[in-house]
Design an enzyme around this catalytic site. Structure first.
Site, PDB file in Angstrom:
ATOM      1  CE  LYS A 122     -44.427   4.108  22.482  1.00  0.00           C
ATOM      2  NZ  LYS A 122     -45.419   5.165  21.846  1.00  0.00           N
TER       3      LYS A 122
ATOM      4  CG  ASP B 231     -33.062 -19.395  18.881  1.00  0.00           C
ATOM      5  OD1 ASP B 231     -33.459 -20.363  19.486  1.00  0.00           O
ATOM      6  OD2 ASP B 231     -32.810 -19.386  17.863  1.00  0.00           O
TER       7      ASP B 231
ATOM      8  CG  ASN C   9     -39.000 -16.926  16.542  1.00  0.00           C
ATOM      9  OD1 ASN C   9     -38.361 -16.111  16.063  1.00  0.00           O
ATOM     10  ND2 ASN C   9     -38.854 -17.712  17.177  1.00  0.00           N
TER      11      ASN C   9
ATOM     12  CB  ILE D 261     -38.165 -25.640  26.094  1.00  0.00           C
ATOM     13  CG1 ILE D 261     -38.187 -24.049  26.406  1.00  0.00           C
ATOM     14  CG2 ILE D 261     -39.077 -26.326  26.779  1.00  0.00           C
ATOM     15  CD1 ILE D 261     -39.592 -23.472  25.773  1.00  0.00           C
TER      16      ILE D 261
HETATM   17  N1  CTP Z   1     -36.842 -25.367  21.139  1.00  0.00           N
HETATM   18  C1  CTP Z   1     -37.074 -25.269  22.324  1.00  0.00           C
HETATM   19  N2  CTP Z   1     -36.504 -24.353  23.011  1.00  0.00           N
HETATM   20  C2  CTP Z   1     -35.787 -23.225  22.587  1.00  0.00           C
HETATM   21  C3  CTP Z   1     -35.555 -23.250  21.017  1.00  0.00           C
HETATM   22  C4  CTP Z   1     -35.989 -24.505  20.237  1.00  0.00           C
HETATM   23  O1  CTP Z   1     -37.792 -25.975  22.702  1.00  0.00           O
HETATM   24  N3  CTP Z   1     -35.294 -22.499  23.276  1.00  0.00           N
HETATM   25  C5  CTP Z   1     -37.101 -26.401  20.017  1.00  0.00           C
HETATM   26  C6  CTP Z   1     -38.522 -26.000  19.089  1.00  0.00           C
HETATM   27  O2  CTP Z   1     -39.537 -25.849  19.761  1.00  0.00           O
HETATM   28  C7  CTP Z   1     -38.105 -26.919  18.041  1.00  0.00           C
HETATM   29  C8  CTP Z   1     -36.742 -27.064  18.066  1.00  0.00           C
HETATM   30  O3  CTP Z   1     -36.377 -26.898  19.452  1.00  0.00           O
HETATM   31  O4  CTP Z   1     -38.823 -27.946  18.246  1.00  0.00           O
HETATM   32  C9  CTP Z   1     -35.974 -26.098  17.131  1.00  0.00           C
HETATM   33  O5  CTP Z   1     -34.789 -26.183  17.125  1.00  0.00           O
HETATM   34  P1  CTP Z   1     -33.937 -24.872  17.148  1.00  0.00           P
HETATM   35  O6  CTP Z   1     -32.396 -25.111  17.193  1.00  0.00           O
HETATM   36  O7  CTP Z   1     -34.106 -23.998  18.204  1.00  0.00           O
HETATM   37  O8  CTP Z   1     -34.410 -24.356  15.815  1.00  0.00           O
HETATM   38  P2  CTP Z   1     -33.927 -22.744  15.438  1.00  0.00           P
HETATM   39  O9  CTP Z   1     -33.972 -21.857  16.354  1.00  0.00           O
HETATM   40  O10 CTP Z   1     -34.553 -22.696  14.006  1.00  0.00           O
HETATM   41  O11 CTP Z   1     -32.241 -23.175  15.255  1.00  0.00           O
HETATM   42  P3  CTP Z   1     -31.322 -22.772  14.395  1.00  0.00           P
HETATM   43  O12 CTP Z   1     -31.285 -21.221  14.700  1.00  0.00           O
HETATM   44  O13 CTP Z   1     -29.982 -23.186  14.651  1.00  0.00           O
HETATM   45  O14 CTP Z   1     -31.711 -22.783  13.039  1.00  0.00           O
END
Ligand code: CTP
Length: 410
Positions: A289, A279, A210, A307
């Site tokens: 590779k 995600d 990301n 998390i």
């Molecule tokens: N977070 C986390 N662990 C994950 C994903 C996200 O702890 N696997 C935490 C991030 O650090 C942040 C918050 O959750 O504090 C963001 O929420 P999230 O739903 O993951 O945001 P997006 O991925 O942007 O969600 P969406 O794709 O639904 O917009």
């Protein structure tokens, strides 16, 4: 009693029989969370060895002014800058006289002159020396110059007399040293944060990630440390240096971040999830590779653990702060995350057009069960301080509410 978490204390030891207690003073200061470095005067060496103080402080003991080796390591000016406070215990009548005169003829007096940190002295001497007019005049000068005087106490003395001049006990000295600092809003609390992106490897050279520099998370870790917390930062790959006085754990993937957080969060009162966690991760990771061949290929992905939501399931869970980076419908999307992940506060920011991921400025919308607040766009370090202040207020307010609800039920 206060704490000395994250504080750096220079302990000066001058020549007096009470110097035998200095090892205990070091121990008490460290028990309260301080890092301690010891400076001995020439006279102190007759009462306690540098080796003892080195062993209890975990650092070499400083004795010489203008010694080439010592000045090449940590010279008197650097030592003076290093300390958040200087405590001289015991402070002999002779040391007090030299300090009152503003002399800089040995390392300890030079450091006391050169430092901008508070200086405190714990006098220890025979009662007649303490009552002597010259000592009294020196103390009055020191007090006028802003030096704090701890004690002395009264009682039986090493010389067989009874009266004022006994050095205060080490535990008492450590407690008074902690009072030199204005209390931080997170004093004594443990804060765990995640920051940066995660890297989900496809093969040894490619991966999914990301966009995140980690700047916001690192600034928050530093601001929490400044506010008195002991801080654990679990960071994905970034090019930023470890923030000072913060325990920084470097990880790569979301799974590693999850493992590191779960290993440390049980002792935390506050958890702040700033990381931009991927995600999904590839189902398989190639050990070599991958070579191009077909025109079109597909990559199978599997969900990573959440998390923040996992920490929210812990019982008891810490106070939970999440982040939401959104390109549209900021408040609505952020509020949904607050509820779905069962967290206490969400800091939402709009990404795109000069704000967010890679900029130094950022503005935040803070949404909690109690209402909504905006922190306007400002440099990330200032914004981080304001956010930590806000988190501390909410944490303390909710803890007060919980306590009063419990008292009500009893
Ligand atoms: N977070 C986390 N662990 C994950 C994903 C996200 O702890 N696997 C935490 C991030 O650090 C942040 C918050 O959750 O504090 C963001 O929420 P999230 O739903 O993951 O945001 P997006 O991925 O942007 O969600 P969406 O794709 O639904 O917009």
């Amino acid at each position: 009693m206060g704490t000395l978490t994250n504080k750096r204390i220079l302990l000066g030891v001058s020549g007096g029989i009470a110097a035998y207690k200095s090892a205990d003073t070091v121990r008490r200061l460290r028990e309260m969370g301080a890092e301690v470095r010891v400076i001995m005067t020439r006279g102190a060496g007759s009462f306690i060895t540098p080796l003892t103080l080195q062993a209890v402080s975990g650092h070499p003991v400083y004795q010489q002014l203008l010694d080439t080796d010592a000045e090449a390591g940590m010279g008197h000016i650097e030592l003076a800058r290093w300390g958040d406070a200087v405590l001289v215990a015991p402070a002999s009548a002779n040391f007090l006289a030299r300090l009152a005169q503003g002399r800089a003829d040995d390392l300890l007096t030079a450091v006391c002159l050169a430092t901008e940190a508070p200086v405190a002295v714990a006098p220890a001497m025979n009662r007649q020396m303490w009552n002597n007019a010259a000592t009294k005049a020196n103390l009055a000068t020191l007090q006028k110059n802003g030096v704090r005087i701890f004690g002395p106490g009264e009682g039986s003395q090493a010389c067989g007399e009874v009266g004022p001049g006994r050095m205060l006990e080490p535990a008492d000295l450590a407690g008074r040293t902690s009072e030199l600092f204005s209390t931080g809003v997170l004093d004594g609390l443990h804060v765990v944060l995640t920051a940066g992106p995660t890297w989900e490897a496809i093969d040894p050279v490619r991966g999914l990630t990301n966009r995140s520099t980690g700047k916001m998370g690192y600034a928050l870790a530093a601001a929490a440390m400044e506010a008195g917390a002991s801080v654990t930062l679990v960071s994905g790959p970034t090019s930023l240096p470890d923030p000072e006085r913060v325990r920084t754990l470097r990880v790569e993937s979301a799974q590693e971040m999850y493992d590191a957080v779960l290993a440390h969060v049980s002792s935390a009162e506050i958890f702040i999830a700033v990381a931009a966690v991927a995600d999904y991760r590839p189902v398989t990771r190639a050990s070599e590779k991958a070579k191009k061949s077909a025109e079109r290929i597909s990559l199978e992905l599997v969900r990573n653990p959440d998390i923040l939501a996992s920490v929210a399931e812990l019982k008891p869970a810490p106070y939970l702060v999440g982040f939401a980076a959104e390109t549209e419908q900021l408040e609505q999307n952020a509020r949904r995350k607050l509820e779905e992940k069962k967290i206490d506060l969400i800091a939402a920011n709009r990404v795109g057009a000069d704000l967010g991921f890679e900029s130094d400025d950022n503005s935040l919308l803070l949404i909690g069960r109690h209402g909504v607040t905006t922190l306007t766009a400002q440099p990330k370090t200032r914004l981080a301080r304001s956010l930590i202040q806000y988190i501390a207020e909410r944490y303390h307010a909710e803890r007060r509410d919980q306590n009063s609800r419990q008292a009500h039920r009893r």
